[in-house]
Design an enzyme around this catalytic site. Structure first.
Site, PDB file in Angstrom:
ATOM      1  N   GLY A 199     -13.920  -3.482   0.131  1.00 11.58           N
ATOM      2  CA  GLY A 199     -15.134  -2.948   0.177  1.00 11.58           C
ATOM      3  C   GLY A 199     -15.442  -1.943  -0.801  1.00 11.58           C
ATOM      4  N   ARG A 225       0.744  -1.088   0.099  1.00  9.19           N
ATOM      5  CA  ARG A 225      -0.001  -0.003  -0.143  1.00  9.19           C
ATOM      6  C   ARG A 225       0.792   1.148  -0.012  1.00  9.19           C
ATOM      7  NH1 ARG A 225      -5.095  -1.931   3.606  1.00  9.19           N
ATOM      8  NH2 ARG A 225      -6.350  -2.423   1.886  1.00  9.19           N
ATOM      9  N   GLY A 241      -9.655  -7.903   1.285  1.00  5.05           N
ATOM     10  CA  GLY A 241      -8.469  -7.942   2.221  1.00  5.05           C
ATOM     11  C   GLY A 241      -7.849  -9.392   2.337  1.00  5.05           C
ATOM     12  N   LYS A 278     -19.115 -14.407   4.332  1.00  6.78           N
ATOM     13  CA  LYS A 278     -20.744 -14.148   4.315  1.00  6.78           C
ATOM     14  C   LYS A 278     -21.542 -13.526   3.212  1.00  6.78           C
ATOM     15  CE  LYS A 278     -21.156 -13.021   9.451  1.00  6.78           C
ATOM     16  NZ  LYS A 278     -21.145 -11.928  10.336  1.00  6.78           N
TER      17      LYS A 278
HETATM   18  P1  ADP Z   1     -12.256 -10.722   1.392  1.00  3.31           P
HETATM   19  O1  ADP Z   1     -11.657 -10.028   2.434  1.00  3.31           O
HETATM   20  O2  ADP Z   1     -11.341 -11.078   0.466  1.00  3.31           O
HETATM   21  O3  ADP Z   1     -13.322  -9.873   0.874  1.00  3.31           O
HETATM   22  P2  ADP Z   1     -13.856 -12.276   3.211  1.00  3.31           P
HETATM   23  O4  ADP Z   1     -13.632 -11.247   4.203  1.00  3.31           O
HETATM   24  O5  ADP Z   1     -15.301 -12.230   2.837  1.00  3.31           O
HETATM   25  O6  ADP Z   1     -12.848 -12.077   2.030  1.00  3.31           O
HETATM   26  O7  ADP Z   1     -13.628 -13.623   3.762  1.00  3.31           O
HETATM   27  C1  ADP Z   1     -12.543 -14.527   3.981  1.00  3.31           C
HETATM   28  C2  ADP Z   1     -12.519 -15.382   5.079  1.00  3.31           C
HETATM   29  O8  ADP Z   1     -13.578 -16.457   4.694  1.00  3.31           O
HETATM   30  C3  ADP Z   1     -11.319 -15.903   5.289  1.00  3.31           C
HETATM   31  O9  ADP Z   1     -11.006 -15.821   6.623  1.00  3.31           O
HETATM   32  C4  ADP Z   1     -11.574 -17.575   5.172  1.00  3.31           C
HETATM   33  O10 ADP Z   1     -10.922 -18.351   5.935  1.00  3.31           O
HETATM   34  C5  ADP Z   1     -12.935 -17.520   5.246  1.00  3.31           C
HETATM   35  N1  ADP Z   1     -13.639 -18.920   4.629  1.00  3.31           N
HETATM   36  C6  ADP Z   1     -13.746 -19.005   3.443  1.00  3.31           C
HETATM   37  N2  ADP Z   1     -14.393 -20.498   2.981  1.00  3.31           N
HETATM   38  C7  ADP Z   1     -14.441 -20.638   4.336  1.00  3.31           C
HETATM   39  C8  ADP Z   1     -15.446 -22.167   4.819  1.00  3.31           C
HETATM   40  N3  ADP Z   1     -15.660 -22.920   4.024  1.00  3.31           N
HETATM   41  N4  ADP Z   1     -15.544 -22.095   6.071  1.00  3.31           N
HETATM   42  C9  ADP Z   1     -15.031 -21.094   7.108  1.00  3.31           C
HETATM   43  N5  ADP Z   1     -14.454 -20.004   6.567  1.00  3.31           N
HETATM   44  C10 ADP Z   1     -14.341 -19.892   5.349  1.00  3.31           C
HETATM   45 MG    MG Z   2     -12.352  -9.954   4.859  1.00  3.82          MG
END
Ligand code: ADP
Ligand code: MG
Length: 399
Positions: A377, A36, A353, A197
């Site tokens: 986001g 960054r 992230g 989520k």
């Molecule tokens: P990003 O920050 O890239 O947008 P998110 O914050 O939505 O991603 O989600 C990332 C998290 O989701 C990670 O910590 C990962 O371990 C978790 N994750 C992904 N698949 C699973 C799963 N099947 N069960 C539990 N946690 C999961």
């Molecule tokens: Mg995240």
């Protein structure tokens, strides 16, 4: 969006207040990943060439309106000084008499880094007096922190509405990459979406159901869709309150002729298993999952099916790890997706992230992708077609 950039305005000899994104990971008081900081350099170097007086603003972490010693920006100043090869002076606050004095003494071609803006709760509240004081340090405001343009804070929206404003070179690059994708994606357009989520991703899912040819689902998010299709997901991470929503989205996709693909197999662990590098893992078909297992990654068949689809794509957008990548036995799916994107001929766009964290953990060089967004986001909001308050403010009060 018609935004002026730093190149369209006169900054010579001016006091230029720059909102940068120095929200970097720290380990033992040192910057552990300076991506960054490096992304902020083009704008800072441009201003140095123009002989401007540069005042940098950023937040770091979530100090919730209090001074947290570990979240001071000193390690950032140190790294900036090293990268720019000129002294970056760091102050211990971002408002107050000492800051006012130092700003008034600043000479052309000098750089001042103010302290973490989130040490004051007025930052996230976009409080009037706090924003006035920040704005009083500059003649011009430059927004170059793409990671926070979806936030209406004092250092993003507040100052932009008080000073003639434009965007910096990083924000310009992000917008160009995302706009190109949004307006004329090379087809087929494939979205890979995972993560924990549905809630934070629902807007983007809807948008891509309209626009994309294929959506590949993984992560906790996919589990909710599997439940909606009637599969047993047991104790897997899923949102039972969102099953109905997942059903609706499946129908919407069908109507829009968008192929929404769910995992056909999954890497699982026992419900009670402790999750670590040696947790025993089982790869099973999703129609044969016993209730005492939890899904932690996409299985081998799904990995190769998704990789094939990515290989044939014109554009791939990827957000969200498809499994619990932090834990070795369940990192294979995320690794397979990352490698498929890295070797694909398609235009590839990544953000989030944890998605970027996964690339780091899995040692996949970011140069392999067309565009890595510095905003998780913010990227999702942009792709949803939502207004980004900090950019709207720059547009409203353009220099
Ligand atoms: P990003 O920050 O890239 O947008 P998110 O914050 O939505 O991603 O989600 C990332 C998290 O989701 C990670 O910590 C990962 O371990 C978790 N994750 C992904 N698949 C699973 C799963 N099947 N069960 C539990 N946690 C999961
Ligand atoms: Mg995240």
């Amino acid at each position: 969006m018609k935004l002026k950039t730093i190149r369209d305005i006169a900054v010579k000899n001016k006091r230029v207040l720059v909102r940068a994104d120095f929200n970097v990971p720290l380990v033992n008081g040192k910057v552990s990943d300076d991506t960054r900081i490096r992304q902020a350099l083009p704008t800072i170097k441009f201003l140095l060439e123009q002989n401007a007086k540069i005042i940098l603003l950023s937040h770091l972490g979530r100090p919730h309106g209090r001074v947290v010693a570990e979240l001071r920006l000193d390690p950032v100043a140190e790294r900036l000084t090293k990268l720019l090869k000129i002294k970056v002076q760091k102050l211990d606050d971002c408002v107050g008499p000492e800051v006012q004095k130092k700003v008034s003494e600043l000479k052309n071609g000098e750089i001042l880094l103010l302290e973490n803006t989130r040490f004051h709760s007025q930052e996230t509240e976009n409080e009037k007096n706090f924003a006035n004081e920040l704005a009083s340090y500059g003649d011009i405001f430059i927004q170059d922190a793409f990671g926070v343009v979806h936030r209406a804070h004092a250092s993003t929206v507040g100052v932009a509405l008080r000073l003639p404003s434009a965007v910096g070179l990083l924000v310009e690059k992000e917008i160009a990459a995302l706009t190109q994708l949004f307006e004329q994606p090379k087809k087929p357009l494939v979205l890979v979406i995972g993560g924990a989520k549905i809630d934070t991703k629902i807007g983007v899912l809807r948008k891509f159901i309209e626009k994309a040819d294929t959506i590949l689902l993984g992560g906790g998010l996919a589990n909710t869709f599997l439940a909606a299709e009637g599969f047993e997901v047991g104790a897997s991470l899923h949102e039972s309150s969102k099953i109905e929503l997942a059903r609706e989205l499946l129908l919407e996709a069908k109507a829009a002729n968008c192929e929404l693909v769910l995992p056909e197999d999954a890497v699982c662990a026992d419900v009670d298993a402790e999750l670590n590098a040696t947790t025993p893992a089982l790869d099973l078909r999703v129609d044969a999952l016993p209730f005492n297992l939890k899904i932690l990654d996409i299985g081998a068949r799904t990995q190769s099916r998704y990789s094939e689809i990515i290989k044939r794509a014109g554009t791939v957008v990827w957000n969200g790890p498809v499994g619990l990548f932090e834990c070795f036995p369940f990192a294979g799916g995320t690794k397979a997706i990352a490698e498929a994107c890295a070797s694909a001929e398609a235009t590839t766009l990544l953000g989030g992230g944890d998605t970027l964290e996964a690339l780091m953990c899995l040692d996949i060089p970011i140069q392999k992708f067309t565009h890595i967004s510095t905003g998780g986001g913010a990227m999702l909001k942009f792709l949803e077609g939502k207004e980004l308050p900090a950019l709207a403010a720059v547009e409203k009060h353009t220099a």
